[in-house]
Motif scaffolding. Structure first.
Motif, PDB file in Angstrom:
ATOM      1  N   TRP A  26      -1.857   6.188  30.464  1.00 46.62           N
ATOM      2  CA  TRP A  26      -2.363   5.754  29.160  1.00 46.62           C
ATOM      3  C   TRP A  26      -3.601   4.869  29.309  1.00 46.62           C
ATOM      4  CZ3 TRP A  26       2.909   4.049  26.565  1.00 46.62           C
ATOM      5  CH2 TRP A  26       3.665   5.195  26.302  1.00 46.62           C
ATOM      6  N   ILE A  27      -3.553   3.950  30.252  1.00 50.84           N
ATOM      7  CA  ILE A  27      -4.689   3.043  30.435  1.00 50.84           C
ATOM      8  C   ILE A  27      -5.916   3.808  30.918  1.00 50.84           C
ATOM      9  CG2 ILE A  27      -5.550   1.104  31.814  1.00 50.84           C
ATOM     10  CD1 ILE A  27      -2.678   0.016  31.778  1.00 50.84           C
ATOM     11  N   SER A  28      -5.731   4.709  31.888  1.00 49.63           N
ATOM     12  CA  SER A  28      -6.861   5.508  32.378  1.00 49.63           C
ATOM     13  C   SER A  28      -7.414   6.405  31.278  1.00 49.63           C
ATOM     14  CB  SER A  28      -6.422   6.349  33.577  1.00 49.63           C
ATOM     15  OG  SER A  28      -6.019   5.542  34.653  1.00 49.63           O
ATOM     16  N   CYS A 184     -10.284  -0.270  33.110  1.00 46.52           N
ATOM     17  CA  CYS A 184      -9.105   0.561  32.832  1.00 46.52           C
ATOM     18  C   CYS A 184      -8.710   1.387  34.055  1.00 46.52           C
ATOM     19  CB  CYS A 184      -9.385   1.497  31.653  1.00 46.52           C
ATOM     20  SG  CYS A 184      -9.530   0.672  30.052  1.00 46.52           S
ATOM     21  N   GLY A 188      -5.267   1.013  36.201  1.00 39.71           N
ATOM     22  CA  GLY A 188      -4.390   2.170  36.373  1.00 39.71           C
ATOM     23  C   GLY A 188      -4.088   2.432  37.834  1.00 39.71           C
TER      24      GLY A 188
END
Length: 411
Positions: A26-28, A184, A188
């Motif tokens: 999700w973060i990536s 991000c 990740g």
């Protein structure tokens, strides 16, 4: 209450390690969504040449065609956690160099295109590895739920949240969105680095990349359900790419919706995709997989027909919303069926065959759609897609039950 929400989104049965994978994904994907808007804005600020603008997505997709199969072989030979962390750190280096060049005023269109190619190369290894990780961490019966969470996060942060954030950051400072994406990606990678993977039996002896790649392709070809699924995915991406390649002209010229209307069509697809992934768990529990397959593929055929016939913007919006629903149900379903049918030590290579087919099919379809539209009109690619998908579906209709029941073969 907070724990209840977490349990609903990421059930404990999926495991703590998979939760790390999901959050890292999700973060990536938030970073990638930010660049979805910032990347084209950066290119448009450097050139107005349509050819150079069109080269940008090509440069990012080209590594899939050149190195996709190689990435699959590497993923099946090397510790997958190391491959994923390394790929993300390499992405971070590319972003660092690009952000520094932008901040220093040294960036040019040539440098951006090279950066996009290198970023796409890192993405090829990262995405291939991510797809192969899930079956290692999640039980076969939970793969559908796990994949729906990954796809759902992709829609929310990559398709919906990321682009407006990227555009706002770009307006505040050209380098800011790329610095944010850098943070991000690094975060990740740090999450993935904390995961311990179960042992994976790998082929012994000296390895040769070409031998490993050939072994993966042969495995796909000699497994009828997996082969049929691969052929469906390739052919349907050709037809989808044909219509999608002229969607901006379809929206702005044929429907008269303007640039904002084109954006709304894309947003309708993303919202529909969110509904599809959110409902996947319920669908898998209450509807037979073969029925889901047939419904999704039949709706694909009808979507092309409806888009070819309609001249009403609101109808097109409803169609694109429906497309998002069934397309992401199909994406989750097809990936789940494949992962259940492929041995763990072949996940990387088989997944890479699918990815090369997806990107190759889209590239061929886009070129074909442009030629058809130029000679026969803007709606002609949708008529082509309607006829072609209908014929393909008719030819595989009786084989779909075998696909839905595919299991890992004994070896």
């Amino acid at each position: 209450m907070g724990s209840g929400i977490v349990e609903a989104i990421l059930p404990a049965r999926l495991g703590r390690r998979f939760r790390f994978v999901v959050v890292a994904s999700w973060i990536s994907n938030l970073g990638d969504g930010i660049s979805l808007a910032a990347g084209p804005l950066l290119i448009a600020s450097l050139t107005r040449d349509p050819l150079l603008v069109a080269l940008a997505p090509v440069m990012q997709q080209l590594p899939w065609l050149l190195f996709g199969l190689y990435a699959g072989a590497v993923v099946d030979r090397v510790d997958r956690r190391i491959v994923l962390v390394t790929a993300n750190l390499c992405r971070a280096v590319v972003l660092l160099v690009l952000a520094t060049a932008i901040a220093g005023g040294w960036v040019g269109i040539g440098g951006v295109l090279v950066a996009l190619f290198l970023f796409g190369l890192c993405e090829t290894f990262a995405d291939t590895t991510s797809s192969a990780l899930t079956p290692m961490l999640v039980r076969s019966e939970d793969l559908g739920t796990a994949n729906s969470r990954l796809f759902g996060g992709y829609i929310v942060v990559n398709q919906l949240a990321g682009p407006p954030i990227g555009a706002a950051l770009f307006a505040a400072g050209m380098a800011l969105p790329f610095v944010t994406e850098l943070v991000c990606v690094v975060f990740g990678a740090m999450l993935v680095a904390r995961i311990t993977l179960p042992p994976l039996q790998r082929a012994g002896g000296a390895s040769h990349v070409r031998r490993d790649i050939a072994e993966g392709v042969r495995w796909v070809w000699h497994n009828p359900p997996v082969r049929t699924l691969a052929l469906i995915i390739v052919s349907f991406n050709v037809t989808w790419g044909a219509g999608w390649s002229v969607l901006v002209l379809y929206a702005t010229v044929h429907l008269g919706m303007g640039e904002v209307g084109f954006g709304l069509l894309s947003s309708a697809t993303a919202v529909g995709g969110l509904v599809g992934t959110a409902s996947y768990g319920w669908l898998e529990r209450h509807v037979r997989l073969v029925t889901l397959m047939r419904v999704c593929l039949s709706l694909e055929v009808l979507m092309h027909l409806c888009l070819a016939l309609t001249t009403a913007p609101w109808v097109a919006m409803v169609i694109m919303f429906g497309f998002g629903v069934y397309a992401f149900v199909w994406a989750t379903l097809s990936q789940t069926v494949r992962q259940r049918a492929v041995p763990l030590d072949f996940q990387g290579r088989v997944g890479s065959v699918y990815s090369v087919g997806v990107y190759g099919g889209m590239a061929v379809g886009s070129l074909l759609g442009g030629v058809i539209a130029r000679h026969l009109g803007i709606t002609a690619p949708f008529w082509f897609a309607f006829v072609a998908t209908g014929l393909i579906l008719a030819s595989v209709w009786r084989q779909l039950p075998h696909l839905s029941q595919a299991e890992v073969p004994t070896r």
